[in-house]
Design a protein around this motif. Structure first.
Motif: not given
Ligand code: PLP
Ligand code: PLP
Ligand code: FES
Ligand code: FES
Lengths: 154, 389, 389
Positions: B241-242, C11, C74-76, C105, C107, C156, C181, C183-184, C204, C206
């Motif tokens: 995770g970031i 991103a 977070g996303s992970t 990604d 995760d 991503q 997912d 996230t983006h 997420s 951030h």
């Molecule tokens: C598509 C995608 N999912 C999940 C993540 C993980 O996110 P995080 O690092 O914020 O947990 C990322 C991180 O770049 C991502 O690009």
């Protein structure tokens, strides 16, 4: 202010009516136990001819719902006949208080049980009924089961 | 509503220190890139430096090395990672036995209970009436199958501090790994992993005026532990995770802001409440140890009255404290800690926890004592319980 | 070092929006209590209201109900929770088969790989040369043992957007659960769970100018899922740990600040870079779909040159972008995404990702194009590779 309690609940909590132990009550009920966090004692003076509740008081060990409901119950019961007082439900008490948080319904249930138990005590002493069930922790838990879901409330 | 709430629930969480936010701001607005490898671009390399500087601060506050610190989202995650990560790494070796104390907070306790359901053997070690761990029982409980012992350093509710050195020595002698949840003792009491052989330590930022959502796990070099959150390669490939760099920087700043003088001041407020309440209000019991106690924690039971009623009255007067009463809690269950030290439900229901922080003053302590005297007296007047029963 | 970095790696992470911090401040300094039960004290009740308001904002941005949103770090974490939580809840029922795409990604991808090691069967579904999922292969892969399908909504790296509706319809018809997912794509592209039958969605903060360390998982009501982090009863008893309320409020504010106009502006910058680079620099390949593409993402391979060299030059000129080159990454592995769309290592090594955010302008896009022309030309001049080989 963001209390979960209505104005009425807070008012009865702050200034409960009819509080205190009664000397020589005609009927007396004690419900709950310190173990489950709620305990209500109800004391009655009853006119033996009319069977009207002439005086009533309570003591409470518990949360705000518990205290407020016991307070309103004594108000509702005062001046009623035993038969009518018996019919007071926790719903009526809750309504008179402008609603109670669902998860705290058991506290008002317990206050109503306190009143009923005091009436039962009077009736027993006066040969009006015999049946009795002692209220131990087990009984309270059983009664509370249907009103207690810690996550969702009722 | 009030000019000012007197907040005495710092064990639950604390107000952020303005200086912490100031330290975080550059990482919000100027150096906001992810921590890149050293082959990334400048801003990412600077981000990484901010992260690693913070890691060093946390490490040195514990006497460890920077590469022994993994940032997490908080104490709960740190403890989950410690316990599950070690047990899964030892699976098939010393695989099936976990020891925890009865007084652990839910992060450890419920992790242990969940593992028990999955088939692990778990022993829950008793404590005495002050909350002090039974060392003999601990010794007796350790078997060759024991993978991990998890005993908190200080208790969240009654403030009792364990003899972590004695516990660590026992574990070391028996060659089992030791995790300690130091959420409340971190920076308030010394814990030096270079002197005391604990293997894993849970700490968190939000109990010391740092940001919410950041914690860390100290993992002694060489400790067998599996990755717990899968994904990227962050945090030594142990926690994906970031990285929450502003959070890490805030955490480090919060650690640096704690001073010995502040801890003395907390202790003075704690002692004032314990002493004045005991001498000015009848039928009061101190919960937890009188001597081996967190500087910021006082916990007292006011007999014959119920905690939620007290806290509601206090709330209406502008004070925030918490109680071990079932009525107050989300689960409507009485404090397992007070029950764990042999208290009955009445003792739990009437208990109040006063926990102090940087923004409290001695006037706060005196004000709540005065308020308590009134509230407890009024509630006792309507209680069916009394000393006469 | 420069007056201003032109940051085109949104991103990876974004600069916090000042308005987000302003919205968080009251929860740092005034309403800093934990979210108490409604029977707690006033400040805790207000904290809880802040949390629940934020939950509603996230929920309605997805078309779901507030009680279907769990906040995470977070996303992970969201994706770990989704995949591990569903698989463990279905254990012994539909227990052993997971399907993911090749372009996920880490995760999702590394969670899947870890589960594969533990004995789960995992299928990795191929994509075409633009990164579009092979729907026929997905259909064919689903068996009665399939517990979960996890396919990202948008990529991503190369920005390709999947036909999530078609994927969801397939899963619905075959009666398997679907995690995506997002996230983006979150707030950048519509995803309405009341229209599209996905069961779990990772989002997420951030990546949209919200705070680091906060994410959420949408979980459709009734979805079988186990608690993933043990401890307290927070987040509908699915994710223990003190709630990061300032974080949740910041996340909600970040969501509310995104406008359709902003997304149009991102798209305009993206298109400018794609068009100008392709017309002004030779031997360039667009990675990902030309039509089904995130508004904020451009990804281009500059053949015969290596990405780390380009990014270092650009860095020295004040630009921050990322590359799929192995040399740039922490793992020193070439982008699995570019390899996944059938690209060779050279294509991965020469790829640059430009990702736009709120604080970029069209001048940023033009400036980096001008810089690129120079850098790529210079590097090609010294490269042993060329179109003539
Ligand atoms: C598509 C995608 N999912 C999940 C993540 C993980 O996110 P995080 O690092 O914020 O947990 C990322 C991180 O770049 C991502 O690009
Ligand atoms: C001793 C202890 N450990 C762990 C935790 C969990 O911490 P968090 O909720 O910050 O994850 C708490 C929370 O109160 C605690 O008191
Ligand atoms: S007396 Fe405990 S909830 Fe009412
Ligand atoms: S060319 Fe040096 S690491 Fe790739």
């Amino acid at each position: 202010m963001t209390f979960p309690y209505s104005k009425e609940v807070l008012e009865h909590f702050r200034n409960p009516h009819n509080v205190g132990k009664m000397d020589d009550p005609d009927g007396k009920g004690l419900e709950g136990s310190a173990a489950c966090g709620d305990m209500v004692a109800v004391y009655l003076k009853v006119n033996p001819d009319t069977l009207i509740i002439e005086d009533i008081s309570f003591e409470s060990y518990g949360c705000a719902s518990n205290i407020a409901t016991a307070s309103i119950i004594t108000e509702l019961a005062k001046g009623k006949t035993l038969e009518d007082a018996k019919k007071i439900t926790w719903k009526e008490a809750a309504e008179a208080l402008g609603g109670l948080p669902p998860v705290k319904a058991h506290c008002s249930v317990l206050a109503v049980e306190g009143l009923r138990s005091a009436i039962r005590d009077y009736e027993e002493k006066h040969g009006m009924v015999v049946e009795d069930e002692p209220t131990d922790e087990e009984v309270v838990r059983r009664r509370l089961k249907h009103v207690m879901n810690p996550i969702k409330g009722l | 509503m009030f000019d000012k709430t007197v907040y005495l629930d710092n064990a639950a969480s604390t107000r952020l220190d303005e200086r912490v936010l100031e330290a975080m701001k550059p990482y919000f607005f100027d150096t906001y890139a992810v921590a890149t490898s050293e082959f990334g671009y400048s801003m990412g390399i600077e981000s990484k430096e901010g992260l690693e500087r913070s890691r060093k601060v946390i490490a040195s506050a514990l006497g460890g090395d920077a590469n022994e610190i993994v940032f997490t989202s908080g104490s709960t995650e740190s403890s989950n990672m410690a316990i599950k990560g070690v047990l899964s790494a030892l699976k098939g070796k010393k695989d099936d036995h976990l020891i925890v104390s009865r007084l652990e907070d839910f992060d450890v306790l419920n992790t242990a209970k969940m593992l028990e359901k999955q088939g692990y053997k778990v022993d829950f070690i008793d404590v005495d009436s002050e909350g002090v761990l039974d060392l003999e029982m601990l010794k007796a409980a350790i078997t060759p199958q024991t993978a991990l012992v998890s005993i908190q350093y200080a208790n969240q509710e009654i403030g009792t501090v364990q003899d972590i050195k004695a516990i660590a020595d026992i574990c070391k002698e028996k060659e089992v790994l030791l995790h300690t949840d130091a959420t409340h003792s971190f920076t308030r009491l010394p814990l030096d992993v270079s002197q005391i052989p604990v293997d894993l330590v849970t700490v968190s930022a939000h109990t010391i005026h740092g940001p919410r959502g950041v914690g860390a796990l100290y993992i002694r070099e060489g400790t067998p532990i599996n990755k717990w959150m899968d994904g990227g390669f962050q945090e030594f490939d142990l926690r994906a995770g970031i990285e929450n760099i502003p959070g890490a920087v805030g955490f480090a700043t919060a650690v640096e802001l704690v001073t010995p003088e502040e801890n003395e001041q907390l202790k003075a407020m704690r002692d004032r409440i314990i002493e004045r309440v005991q001498s000015e209000i009848s039928h009061v019991t101190l919960n937890g140890s009188a001597t081996s106690r967190l500087p910021q924690n006082a916990n007292l039971t006011f007999h014959y009255v119920e905690g939620e009623s007290i806290t509601l009255h206090l709330d209406m007067m502008g004070f925030a404290v918490s109680t071990g009463s079932a009525c107050f809690s989300r689960s409507l269950e009485a404090s397992h800690v007070i029950l764990g030290i042999g208290g009955d439900h009445e003792r739990a229901h009437g208990s109040l926890r006063f926990s102090f922080g940087r923004f409290n003053t001695m006037e706060d302590a005196d004000a709540i004592i005065d308020a308590l005297k009134e509230v407890v007296e009024n509630l006792r007047a309507i209680s069916p319980l009394s000393a006469d029963d």
